[in-house]
Design a protein around this motif. Structure first.
Motif, PDB file in Angstrom:
ATOM      1  N   TRP A 226       0.819  -1.216   0.000  1.00  0.00           N
ATOM      2  CA  TRP A 226       0.000   0.000   0.000  1.00  0.00           C
ATOM      3  C   TRP A 226       0.852   1.266   0.000  1.00  0.00           C
ATOM      4  CZ3 TRP A 226      -3.972   2.567  -1.270  1.00  0.00           C
ATOM      5  CH2 TRP A 226      -4.525   3.610  -0.534  1.00  0.00           C
ATOM      6  N   GLU A 227       1.997   1.234   0.639  1.00  0.00           N
ATOM      7  CA  GLU A 227       2.749   2.481   0.845  1.00  0.00           C
ATOM      8  C   GLU A 227       3.829   2.751  -0.199  1.00  0.00           C
ATOM      9  OE1 GLU A 227       5.043   2.372   4.489  1.00  0.00           O
ATOM     10  OE2 GLU A 227       6.388   0.844   3.713  1.00  0.00           O
ATOM     11  N   TYR A 228       4.263   1.718  -0.961  1.00  0.00           N
ATOM     12  CA  TYR A 228       5.583   1.826  -1.599  1.00  0.00           C
ATOM     13  C   TYR A 228       5.611   2.652  -2.877  1.00  0.00           C
ATOM     14  CZ  TYR A 228       5.301  -1.486  -5.536  1.00  0.00           C
ATOM     15  OH  TYR A 228       5.014  -2.097  -6.723  1.00  0.00           O
ATOM     16  N   GLN A 229       4.459   3.007  -3.424  1.00  0.00           N
ATOM     17  CA  GLN A 229       4.486   3.873  -4.597  1.00  0.00           C
ATOM     18  C   GLN A 229       4.267   5.320  -4.194  1.00  0.00           C
ATOM     19  OE1 GLN A 229       5.483   3.372  -7.440  1.00  0.00           O
ATOM     20  NE2 GLN A 229       5.144   1.242  -8.083  1.00  0.00           N
ATOM     21  N   PRO A 230       5.059   6.271  -4.681  1.00  0.00           N
ATOM     22  CA  PRO A 230       6.164   6.121  -5.614  1.00  0.00           C
ATOM     23  C   PRO A 230       7.556   6.167  -4.973  1.00  0.00           C
ATOM     24  CG  PRO A 230       5.476   8.412  -5.577  1.00  0.00           C
ATOM     25  CD  PRO A 230       4.677   7.686  -4.512  1.00  0.00           C
ATOM     26  N   LEU A 231       7.682   6.204  -3.651  1.00  0.00           N
ATOM     27  CA  LEU A 231       9.008   6.480  -3.086  1.00  0.00           C
ATOM     28  C   LEU A 231       9.643   5.297  -2.380  1.00  0.00           C
ATOM     29  CD1 LEU A 231       8.506  10.175  -1.892  1.00  0.00           C
ATOM     30  CD2 LEU A 231       9.385   9.319  -4.065  1.00  0.00           C
ATOM     31  N   GLY A 232       9.041   4.105  -2.485  1.00  0.00           N
ATOM     32  CA  GLY A 232       9.688   2.911  -1.951  1.00  0.00           C
ATOM     33  C   GLY A 232       9.186   2.508  -0.583  1.00  0.00           C
ATOM     34  N   PRO A 233       9.732   1.400  -0.051  1.00  0.00           N
ATOM     35  CA  PRO A 233       9.292   0.880   1.246  1.00  0.00           C
ATOM     36  C   PRO A 233       9.667   1.842   2.377  1.00  0.00           C
ATOM     37  CG  PRO A 233      10.721  -0.703   0.085  1.00  0.00           C
ATOM     38  CD  PRO A 233      10.818   0.598  -0.638  1.00  0.00           C
ATOM     39  N   PHE A 234       8.815   1.893   3.391  1.00  0.00           N
ATOM     40  CA  PHE A 234       9.074   2.826   4.499  1.00  0.00           C
ATOM     41  C   PHE A 234       8.702   2.110   5.799  1.00  0.00           C
ATOM     42  CE2 PHE A 234       7.603   7.056   6.539  1.00  0.00           C
ATOM     43  CZ  PHE A 234       8.851   7.286   7.055  1.00  0.00           C
TER      44      PHE A 234
END
Lengths: 397, 397
Positions: A226-234
């Motif tokens: 759910w979170e990884y677009q567009p800046l990657g895993p967090f």
């Protein structure tokens, strides 16, 4: 050969000599130790050098490769020449009685994505119908920065994290992750830093990297999707990254060096490694609740630690003592060589049976994950990287 | 009011009192200072507290919000009550004669992406024909970890980085970036850490965050476009992130608090901030070679620093003293409020004219970028955040 009474086949024989940070039973003071057989040698006491009483390896590692080689030569002499018995023996502690700590204060933590089999598996699972590798994958070692402050030593509890996830077109929901995963990786510990603006070539890898450890980059796959677009895993990664307590020097891995797989297309010049092959024949094993679930072979990793370091610094980024970078999940070509549950259960669609009659898609509360590895030593023995382990605890309210 | 002879309209009046780290002319020792008018007060000398002689703010910030408030009250007394003149005056240095250093040793660095106007502009430029915001954007503050070791103080040279880039279906090439960009951002400095596994609610923002600074997150857009799938920006950002030398305490920004923009849909409970509005009315200005090119208004940022902190920790990730997180590029709705050149030149397609007759798509060697900001102070004055500046130097061979 050692005058010490070492257990037969010990992974911590005289050809290994990994460094870590420990405190003896009943003593909170952290000092540098070297694992030998079932023992730990207190380097602060045995050498008298206060650098080994600082509580992390950083100050010693910052001295650079010449100091690393000198200490290694000294230690080799100590454990092989009986003449040193009297000086060494008083500073040995049973390994099962000491507390092991995070070996380095981590400066920056980078995680790569350098196993082709892993990246292809993920591509097929997450993006079926499209090419499994992104167009850049065979041109550069893809990586990203992780949370240095969440790197913890093996044994740290893995508390199931909360976060947002989303399915289909429903609104996102908040709660404990339902897809907690392991990632079996190899980590590289930077000892000697570099100046800003000065790329580190592939050839200089052993001038900067002191050694390797094992890494479990715990991952919450539902949060990640759910979170990884567009800046990657967090947040899907930043709750915990576990590392093994013993850092095995590169010098102990001379016999484990193997050519890396053929690269096609040929990499750009700054990534070429024909004269500096740093493939490493490390045999990883992943266990869940004691059951062997995978044997990832590190030797087939597409990009080596030397290439990762060259890439990491080619834009002028400086290295600092304590930088840690990991290989990314190690997976081989065969299904029993895949280094994560999302692969082993093919995205959660094919539960992985365990010998105890249960099965896993992702990790359940109470599960214990242990990753170990061995490698050929320079004396014909097999040396070990020890283990990185962690038990999954229920989410906290 | 101050007994000090302060320049009229100074951004560093008695209502500001930002902290930084400086060394006086002819003295390499770094100590904590407070900016007042055109002067710097040496806190190590004036307070006699060795915490201010450690060379970073970290040790003082770790003492927590009560210590921050006590120091602020003491400083306010010193600069407003003439009775303190004799004790204070010997420890003042002209600000233009001191060297300013990185104020905090950065633990982890996170960069968010919380300006809706910026994210929509980027979406329209990079992914025309698709919705400008990714589906997750209005549900969570998207962010990623950056390289803490590359955070440097204002004035650090911006050496044009090398890297891989790729156009159309050609093979990638290696060379100096052709699309070097600025990003005008606001940074939050974490003073008091938190325990692993303990999320920090929106309401606890001022218990952990000491203050704010200005950030220029230099970016190489061509490197970024090629590398960022699927794990986010890496080398395109990690060569340098510049920060302003003065950290303005949250306590100085009480009059700058404004409601954040309306959120639609309503955020999940852990992100709700109705009772804790931390919108901040900071007026940013971006200059290239002295020419004003943009006035980004921070007050319209969609996710506040308090929400970013709540999100960052909701998975149990701990905070450490020295953690720095930035807002992401600040852009307002109007074209003269956009905080990056990729927006101001609309992806490099519409060169931005400068008053000197030249024009810019991206930065050229020799360009000097300066970001400043002011805010309403508690005494009716306007206080300043100082500046973050950097000059672009040619790529090194």
């Amino acid at each position: 050969m050692s005058w010490l009474d070492l257990p037969s086949g010990t992974p911590f024989g005289p050809a290994n000599l990994p460094l870590g940070v420990f405190s003896p039973a009943g003593d909170d003071r952290r000092r540098t130790g070297v694992a030998i057989g079932d023992l730990v040698l207190d380097l602060a006491a045995a050498t008298g050098d206060p650098v080994h009483a600082t509580g992390t390896l950083n100050a010693f590692l910052a001295r650079g490769p010449r100091a690393w080689a000198e200490l290694r030569a000294q230690l080799t002499g100590w454990v092989t020449d009986p003449a040193h018995r009297g000086a060494v023996e008083p500073h040995l502690h049973p390994r099962d009685g000491v507390a092991l700590h995070l070996p380095v204060e981590v400066a920056d933590y980078v995680d790569f994505y350098s196993s082709r089999h892993h990246a292809e598996n993920l591509g097929r699972i997450l993006r079926p119908g499209t090419p499994p590798l992104s167009p850049n994958w065979r041109h550069l070692p893809i990586g990203y920065h992780g949370r240095a402050g969440s790197v913890a030593v093996s044994g740290t509890a893995v508390v199931r994290p909360h976060g947002q996830s989303q399915t289909r077109d429903e609104p996102p929901v908040f709660g404990p992750t339902q897809r907690l995963d392991l990632e079996a990786e190899v980590g590289f510990v930077v000892g000697a830093g570099s100046a800003p603006g000065t790329p580190v070539p592939v050839s200089a890898f052993p001038d900067h990297v002191f050694g390797v450890c094992l890494v479990n980059d715990w991952s919450a796959r539902d949060l990640q999707a759910w979170e990884y677009q567009p800046l990657g895993p967090f947040l899907s990664k930043s709750f915990l990254t576990s590392v093994s307590p013993w850092v095995v020097p590169l010098a102990a891995l001379a016999a484990a060096r193997v050519p890396a797989p053929e690269r096609d297309p040929e990499p750009l010049p700054y990534l070429r490694d024909d004269d500096h092959p740093w493939g490493l024949d490390l045999a990883l094993e992943v266990r869940v609740n004691g059951h062997l679930v995978s044997c990832p072979p590190f030797g087939c990793t597409y990009w080596t630690g030397a290439q990762q370091l060259a890439h990491l610094t080619v834009n002028g980024a400086a290295l600092r003592t304590g930088d840690l970078y990991a290989s990314g999940t190690v997976s081989g070509p065969a299904p029993d060589q895949w280094g994560s549950l999302v692969e082993l259960s093919w995205g959660g669609r094919q539960p992985l049976p365990l010998p105890d009659g249960t099965a896993r898609t992702f990790l359940e509360d109470g599960d214990v994950v242990t990753i170990t590895a061995t490698a050929p030593g320079t004396d014909g023995s097999r040396i070990g990287l020890g283990e990185v382990t962690g038990r999954v605890e229920p989410a906290r309210c």
